[in-house]
Design an enzyme around this catalytic site. Structure first.
Site, PDB file in Angstrom:
ATOM      1  N   TYR A   1       8.861  -6.831   4.950  1.00  0.00           N
ATOM      2  CA  TYR A   1       8.683  -8.080   5.702  1.00  0.00           C
ATOM      3  C   TYR A   1       8.760  -9.280   4.776  1.00  0.00           C
ATOM      4  O   TYR A   1       8.759  -9.139   3.545  1.00  0.00           O
ATOM      5  CB  TYR A   1       7.352  -8.063   6.459  1.00  0.00           C
TER       6      TYR A   1
ATOM      7  N   LYS B   1       7.896  -5.971  -0.916  1.00  0.00           N
ATOM      8  CA  LYS B   1       7.049  -6.509   0.142  1.00  0.00           C
ATOM      9  C   LYS B   1       7.111  -5.550   1.325  1.00  0.00           C
ATOM     10  O   LYS B   1       7.764  -5.803   2.344  1.00  0.00           O
ATOM     11  CB  LYS B   1       7.501  -7.932   0.519  1.00  0.00           C
TER      12      LYS B   1
ATOM     13  N   GLU C   1      -3.413  -9.611  -8.958  1.00  0.00           N
ATOM     14  CA  GLU C   1      -3.114 -10.688  -8.004  1.00  0.00           C
ATOM     15  C   GLU C   1      -4.145 -10.637  -6.907  1.00  0.00           C
ATOM     16  O   GLU C   1      -5.030  -9.783  -6.903  1.00  0.00           O
ATOM     17  CB  GLU C   1      -1.699 -10.536  -7.444  1.00  0.00           C
TER      18      GLU C   1
ATOM     19  N   LEU D   1       3.433  -8.620  -6.554  1.00  0.00           N
ATOM     20  CA  LEU D   1       4.533  -9.146  -5.756  1.00  0.00           C
ATOM     21  C   LEU D   1       5.121 -10.364  -6.479  1.00  0.00           C
ATOM     22  O   LEU D   1       4.363 -11.225  -6.943  1.00  0.00           O
ATOM     23  CB  LEU D   1       4.029  -9.579  -4.377  1.00  0.00           C
TER      24      LEU D   1
HETATM   25  C1  LIG Z   1       0.111  -9.239  -2.505  1.00  0.00           C
HETATM   26  C2  LIG Z   1       0.697 -10.611  -2.433  1.00  0.00           C
HETATM   27  N1  LIG Z   1       0.879 -11.290  -3.576  1.00  0.00           N
HETATM   28  C3  LIG Z   1       1.404 -12.538  -3.585  1.00  0.00           C
HETATM   29  C4  LIG Z   1       1.743 -13.179  -2.384  1.00  0.00           C
HETATM   30  C5  LIG Z   1       2.340 -14.554  -2.423  1.00  0.00           C
HETATM   31  O1  LIG Z   1       3.715 -14.493  -2.169  1.00  0.00           O
HETATM   32  P1  LIG Z   1       4.523 -15.747  -1.631  1.00  0.00           P
HETATM   33  O2  LIG Z   1       4.231 -16.864  -2.561  1.00  0.00           O
HETATM   34  O3  LIG Z   1       5.942 -15.315  -1.668  1.00  0.00           O
HETATM   35  O4  LIG Z   1       4.011 -16.021  -0.249  1.00  0.00           O
HETATM   36  C6  LIG Z   1       1.573 -12.506  -1.171  1.00  0.00           C
HETATM   37  C7  LIG Z   1       1.939 -13.145   0.083  1.00  0.00           C
HETATM   38  O5  LIG Z   1       1.562 -12.761   1.147  1.00  0.00           O
HETATM   39  C8  LIG Z   1       1.051 -11.187  -1.195  1.00  0.00           C
HETATM   40  O6  LIG Z   1       0.875 -10.491  -0.060  1.00  0.00           O
END
Ligand SMILES: Cc1ncc(COP(=O)(O)O)c(C=O)c1O
Length: 284
Positions: free
Chosen positions: A33, A147, A180, A204
């Protein structure tokens, strides 16, 4: 039309959208997603999100439901149909509908689901007050750079944080290395130095994370993509989170202990001001 949804060619109101129960996303979490934002009707960092979607698809050996250009057009069309200036766009691709068995079905078409809803508000309050976090062990799988739909460890961690009065869970590897957040990337600031976990299967590759790194360099900070431990984080001047939903958010308390002076710090606020300026720039 508000809260507009797309399901494999069908377009209608989100509340009327549904998928078959044999969809492998529903049965196995077999899919990927993306979540992106629009500002003033324009998708923010759309190419970066679509690129990451392609990487996630590849990582799970999933076929793309359509070419990037068509997907891009679909996103823009749905955003327009919703009429929302500041929207959240959710995109999901699964391995489609097939009789339930673990191995990939010989024939199935990927399923594409998308919807557009109003983006949550509350950013101003977040910047004034900051948020609290709780550290918890990272219990996720070893391919967190994808993701993927399987978010149970993230869901449980954030739920535990909420039950403990914190807004976000900060996930720690054995040995206390800060990976994270449950749904955000984590940065620490010591003086003029900004650090975050390096890219790899443990985190991520956040689209906002990349934006923060660019903005930090423009701000004149030293930037290091280098692992650090909880102990280092607890002694930081500032801790901040980045995500599509949070943009850039100051963390003012972790595990009940104040971060720095216990208030949103100047580096975080300066980075957020730059972030906002970037959202006002030309289409990405
Ligand atoms: C585990 C995780 N890390 C980091 C992020 C941040 O990613 P982004 O900046 O692309 O929204 C998300 C976003 O939902 C996430 O689920």
């Amino acid at each position: 039309m508000p809260d507009v949804a797309y399901v494999n060619g069908w377009v209608g109101e989100l509340r009327d959208a549904s998928v078959p129960i044999l969809d492998r996303g529903f049965l196995f979490g077999d899919g990927v997603y993306e979540v992106l934002r629009t500002y003033r009707g324009r998708p923010f960092e759309l190419q970066a999100h679509l690129r990451r979607l392609e990487q996630s698809l590849e990582g799970l050996r999933l076929k793309a439901p359509m070419r990037r250009r068509r997907l891009e057009r679909l996103v823009r069309d749905l955003v327009k149909q919703s009429g929302y200036a500041n929207a959240r766009v959710y995109i999901q691709v699964t391995r489609g509908v097939a009789r339930r068995q673990h191995v990939f079905p010989a024939r199935s078409r990927p399923s594409l689901v998308m919807w557009v809803e109003r983006a949550p508000t509350g950013q101003a309050r977040l910047l004034r007050q900051g948020l609290t976090a709780m550290t918890l062990p990272d219990q996720r799988w070893k391919r967190c750079h994808l993701k993927a739909l399987v978010l149970l460890p993230n869901v449980l961690a954030r739920q535990e944080a909420r039950a403990g009065g914190a807004a976000e869970a900060i996930l720690l590897a054995p040995g206390g290395v800060v990976r994270e957040g449950a749904a955000s990337n984590v940065f620490v600031v010591h003086g003029n130095l900004l650090r975050t976990h390096p890219l790899g299967p443990e985190i991520l590759p956040g689209v906002s994370r990349q934006v923060v790194l660019e903005l930090a360099r423009a701000e004149g900070l030293h930037v290091r993509e280098q692992a650090f431990r909880r102990h280092t984080m607890m002694q930081a001047d500032e801790v901040l989170l980045s995500s599509t939903a949070l943009e850039i958010a100051p963390v003012v308390r972790i595990d009940g202990q104040a971060v720095g002076h216990g208030r949103p710090g100047p580096v975080t606020l300066a980075l957020h001001a730059r972030f906002r300026a970037r959202t006002r720039q030309v289409d990405s």
